[in-house]
Design an enzyme around this catalytic site. Structure first.
Site, PDB file in Angstrom:
ATOM      1  N   GLU A  91      44.550 -41.001 145.578  1.00 37.49           N
ATOM      2  CA  GLU A  91      45.668 -40.700 146.478  1.00 37.49           C
ATOM      3  C   GLU A  91      45.234 -39.725 147.571  1.00 37.49           C
ATOM      4  OE1 GLU A  91      45.226 -39.894 143.391  1.00 37.49           O
ATOM      5  OE2 GLU A  91      46.024 -37.905 142.873  1.00 37.49           O
ATOM      6  N   ARG A  92      44.012 -39.179 147.433  1.00 38.71           N
ATOM      7  CA  ARG A  92      43.559 -38.203 148.430  1.00 38.71           C
ATOM      8  C   ARG A  92      42.809 -38.850 149.587  1.00 38.71           C
ATOM      9  NH1 ARG A  92      41.370 -33.258 144.803  1.00 38.71           N
ATOM     10  NH2 ARG A  92      40.782 -34.769 143.216  1.00 38.71           N
ATOM     11  N   CYS A 118      28.977 -36.826 141.898  1.00 39.06           N
ATOM     12  CA  CYS A 118      28.805 -36.701 140.452  1.00 39.06           C
ATOM     13  C   CYS A 118      27.332 -36.563 140.107  1.00 39.06           C
ATOM     14  CB  CYS A 118      29.397 -37.888 139.737  1.00 39.06           C
ATOM     15  SG  CYS A 118      28.515 -39.391 140.105  1.00 39.06           S
TER      16      CYS A 118
HETATM   17  P1  NAD Z   1      40.267 -37.119 139.157  1.00 38.35           P
HETATM   18  O1  NAD Z   1      40.090 -37.361 137.714  1.00 38.35           O
HETATM   19  O2  NAD Z   1      41.118 -35.964 139.581  1.00 38.35           O
HETATM   20  O3  NAD Z   1      40.919 -38.416 139.839  1.00 38.35           O
HETATM   21  C1  NAD Z   1      40.389 -39.702 139.590  1.00 38.35           C
HETATM   22  C2  NAD Z   1      41.547 -40.689 139.478  1.00 38.35           C
HETATM   23  O4  NAD Z   1      42.340 -40.369 138.356  1.00 38.35           O
HETATM   24  C3  NAD Z   1      42.460 -40.674 140.698  1.00 38.35           C
HETATM   25  O5  NAD Z   1      42.740 -41.999 141.071  1.00 38.35           O
HETATM   26  C4  NAD Z   1      43.679 -39.918 140.219  1.00 38.35           C
HETATM   27  O6  NAD Z   1      44.862 -40.382 140.810  1.00 38.35           O
HETATM   28  C5  NAD Z   1      43.690 -40.159 138.725  1.00 38.35           C
HETATM   29  N1  NAD Z   1      44.177 -38.992 137.972  1.00 38.35           N
HETATM   30  C6  NAD Z   1      43.948 -37.680 138.238  1.00 38.35           C
HETATM   31  N2  NAD Z   1      44.517 -36.897 137.319  1.00 38.35           N
HETATM   32  C7  NAD Z   1      45.141 -37.717 136.448  1.00 38.35           C
HETATM   33  C8  NAD Z   1      45.910 -37.493 135.271  1.00 38.35           C
HETATM   34  N3  NAD Z   1      46.156 -36.284 134.817  1.00 38.35           N
HETATM   35  N4  NAD Z   1      46.377 -38.576 134.624  1.00 38.35           N
HETATM   36  C9  NAD Z   1      46.127 -39.805 135.068  1.00 38.35           C
HETATM   37  N5  NAD Z   1      45.409 -40.067 136.178  1.00 38.35           N
HETATM   38  C10 NAD Z   1      44.918 -39.051 136.856  1.00 38.35           C
HETATM   39  O7  NAD Z   1      38.810 -37.036 139.805  1.00 38.35           O
HETATM   40  P2  NAD Z   1      38.428 -36.676 141.298  1.00 38.35           P
HETATM   41  O8  NAD Z   1      38.652 -35.225 141.528  1.00 38.35           O
HETATM   42  O9  NAD Z   1      39.055 -37.642 142.231  1.00 38.35           O
HETATM   43  O10 NAD Z   1      36.859 -36.984 141.293  1.00 38.35           O
HETATM   44  C11 NAD Z   1      35.894 -36.034 140.961  1.00 38.35           C
HETATM   45  C12 NAD Z   1      35.391 -36.208 139.551  1.00 38.35           C
HETATM   46  O11 NAD Z   1      34.885 -37.530 139.385  1.00 38.35           O
HETATM   47  C13 NAD Z   1      34.219 -35.291 139.213  1.00 38.35           C
HETATM   48  O12 NAD Z   1      34.369 -34.811 137.903  1.00 38.35           O
HETATM   49  C14 NAD Z   1      33.007 -36.198 139.323  1.00 38.35           C
HETATM   50  O13 NAD Z   1      31.890 -35.794 138.575  1.00 38.35           O
HETATM   51  C15 NAD Z   1      33.571 -37.478 138.817  1.00 38.35           C
HETATM   52  N6  NAD Z   1      32.798 -38.621 139.271  1.00 38.35           N
HETATM   53  C16 NAD Z   1      32.000 -39.244 138.356  1.00 38.35           C
HETATM   54  C17 NAD Z   1      31.203 -40.310 138.742  1.00 38.35           C
HETATM   55  C18 NAD Z   1      30.304 -40.994 137.754  1.00 38.35           C
HETATM   56  O14 NAD Z   1      29.882 -42.124 138.021  1.00 38.35           O
HETATM   57  N7  NAD Z   1      30.004 -40.366 136.625  1.00 38.35           N
HETATM   58  C19 NAD Z   1      31.224 -40.745 140.079  1.00 38.35           C
HETATM   59  C20 NAD Z   1      32.069 -40.090 140.978  1.00 38.35           C
HETATM   60  C21 NAD Z   1      32.857 -39.033 140.555  1.00 38.35           C
END
Ligand code: NAD
Length: 520
Positions: A198-199, A303
């Site tokens: 959503e960001r 990540c």
């Molecule tokens: P996030 O978990 O906040 O959001 C990811 C998705 O989950 C979004 O679409 C969001 O709407 C949803 N979401 C967020 N909180 C939620 C909740 N409480 N309940 C249900 N859904 C929820 O992650 P972010 O800040 O967007 O991304 C950064 C994170 O992603 C970092 O920890 C990074 O390491 C990780 N990441 C991992 C990889 C990998 O391949 N291992 C790749 C990219 C990013």
């Protein structure tokens, strides 16, 4: 880059500066191949991280809209799965071509909404494009196996699609991560519900437009929006058979647990704390340049960012030379010529990173370079934190325990390679790890003994290209790590096997008597 941007600005069909947008348009859903304005009552304001100007409003898609997306995908599925693999392949060829053609436009959307530099945003698109390119070879990747198991009897295996599947994406790679799912989920015959972060959903909306132009039938690719409420809908909707999630541990572990309990297949890539072991025998200039780029590029919001250095022996004295390199990085609006890193995604993220730096001060670490309070002259309102280096960090400190996800490099000192290995392997995460050395024997030792799933030898960010899979492990994935993204594992994730055993024999050779015992 400058020339490209000037040319694009002349055409002015997408933003190429951080200037305030006068007519802000709301983000729409994409359902049944139509951009459908949302009837949402809740909207999420999306700000340019470099200025905090409003860019768009993202809907919390309504239940009726979410349901409509699923119904569209369900309706499309029987025909899509019956569409020949050559036809599906042709659509992916066209999508690949269109993404390449629209690379600057996609990258501009990423720079505006996510903040990373325009050059880095093009890399974001390219890494997703490569998954599309690889999916174009589906006709040689999909075949099953066949063997004659008995006289005139053969068993053959097919990969069949799962049905309606969903992808839930993070903010940090707005093109690459949706494109980990779009080509593979669809080319294997599934219909997809995509929920971008959503960001920064802008790149996904462009990808949706390109999917339509590429010739995907109505309902094969749908995009819905929102935060946790949309995610809960996806987890609980019985028609959705599988979920691809990339994001934080907090969200991912919840989605994995509840999604699996609901009988869905879930792949979930999570957070990280990637270490590099630096040995005195390495090519110092290469190592220090590689580390600087991998720690501070994308403002550390990758990540696979190299966020933790394990300095072996005398290399602990190299920290000031890393600081010199980091000081020379140019923090600026991502559209600006020569920008090396942009802002953090949100004011909350900036505060979290600053608080983690302060925790290191409070716990007695040494701040060698402090990026707090820095900001580029023309962008006073952005979410800025400059490159920060924290030395003499101990494993119990908060800045070591937590994923920082900002331009912060933490440095720990050890005396031996054994201590380095033990330290790195004690970490709960297992996304990536790197070693810098000129010794083949030392490299071989680290390659074998490091537990992280993606190892770089003199390579700071060892993300595998899509002929392989993304293979993080330990706490960097949820579940057993059997369901990796892209590559062969990605195809496995989006398909299920069917095996068929058949007997074709001349009528007079068929069984004439009943047989009740298992054949021996
Ligand atoms: P996030 O978990 O906040 O959001 C990811 C998705 O989950 C979004 O679409 C969001 O709407 C949803 N979401 C967020 N909180 C939620 C909740 N409480 N309940 C249900 N859904 C929820 O992650 P972010 O800040 O967007 O991304 C950064 C994170 O992603 C970092 O920890 C990074 O390491 C990780 N990441 C991992 C990889 C990998 O391949 N291992 C790749 C990219 C990013």
């Amino acid at each position: 880059t400058g020339k490209h941007l000037a040319a694009a600005a002349a055409q002015a069909d997408y933003p190429t500066t951080h200037a305030k947008i006068e007519q802000v348009a709301d983000t729409t859903n994409f359902i049944d191949n139509q951009f459908v304005p949302s009837q949402a009552s809740t909207w999420i304001d999306l700000h340019d991280p470099a200025t905090n100007n409003l860019v768009t409003r993202v809907p919390q898609s309504t239940d009726a809209e979410l349901k409509a997306a699923v119904e569209s995908a369900q309706k499309a599925f029987p025909k899509w799965r019956a569409t020949s693999i050559m036809t599906r392949q042709q659509i992916i060829f066209r999508l690949t071509h269109l993404i390449r053609q629209n690379m600057d436009r996609l990258a501009a959307s990423i720079t505006l909404e996510q903040g990373k530099t325009f050059a880095d945003a093009k890399g974001d698109v390219l890494r997703g494009l490569q998954v599309c390119e690889t999916a174009c070879g589906i006709t040689t990747q999909m075949p099953g196996e066949v063997i004659e198991v008995a006289k005139d009897m053969e068993t053959r295996s097919y990969r069949e699609p799962l049905g309606v599947v969903a992808a839930i994406c993070p903010f940090n790679f707005p093109a690459m991560i949706p494109l980990w799912s779009v080509p593979l989920a669809t080319v294997t015959g599934n219909c997809l519900i995509l929920k971008p972060s959503e960001r920064d959903p802008g790149a996904t909306m462009i990808i949706a437009e390109l999917c339509k132009e590429a010739g995907f039938p109505d309902g094969v690719v749908n995009v819905v929006h929102g935060a946790a409420k949309t995610v809960d809908f996806i987890i609980d909707e019985p028609a959705i058979k599988a979920i691809s999630f990339v994001g934080s541990n907090r969200a991912g572990e919840y989605i994995y647990t509840r999604g699996s309990a609901n009988g869905k297949r879930v792949q979930a890539n999570l957070g990280a704390k990637n270490h590099a072991a630096v040995l005195p025998d390495c090519n110092k200039n290469h190592a220090l340049n590689a580390i600087t780029g991998a720690a501070f590029g994308a403002a550390g919001q990758r990540c696979m960012a190299l966020s933790t250095l394990v300095m072996i022996g005398e290399t602990k004295d190299w920290v000031p030379e890393i600081a010199e390199r980091a000081k020379n990085l140019h923090m600026n609006g991502g559209f600006e010529e020569g920008a090396d890193l942009g802002p953090l995604i949100s004011p909350q993220s900036k505060k979290r990173v600053e608080d983690l730096i302060q925790s290191a001060v409070d716990e007695g670490a040494t701040i060698v370079l402090d990026g707090r309070g820095q900001k580029p002259a023309n962008y006073p309102n952005g979410n800025w934190v400059g490159p920060t280096i924290i030395a003499n960090v101990k494993p119990h400190m908060k800045c070591y325990q937590e994923e920082i996800f900002g331009p912060v490099l933490v440095c720990l000192n050890v005396d031996t390679t054994e201590e380095a290995l033990e330290l790195i392997n004690s970490n709960q995460y297992g996304n990536g790890a790197a070693v810098f050395t000129r010794s083949g024997a030392t490299a071989a030792l680290f390659q074998k003994e490091l537990e992280a799933g993606q190892i770089g030898i003199n390579v700071p960010i060892p993300v595998p290209l899509p002929m392989f899979s993304f293979t993080g492990n330990k706490k960097s994935v949820a579940g057993t790590g059997m369901s990796n993204f892209y590559g062969k594992d990605g195809l496995r994730f989006y398909t299920q096997w069917k095996t068929v055993t058949s007997l074709w024999r001349a009528e007079d050779a068929l069984a004439t008597e009943k047989q009740v015992a298992m054949p021996t």
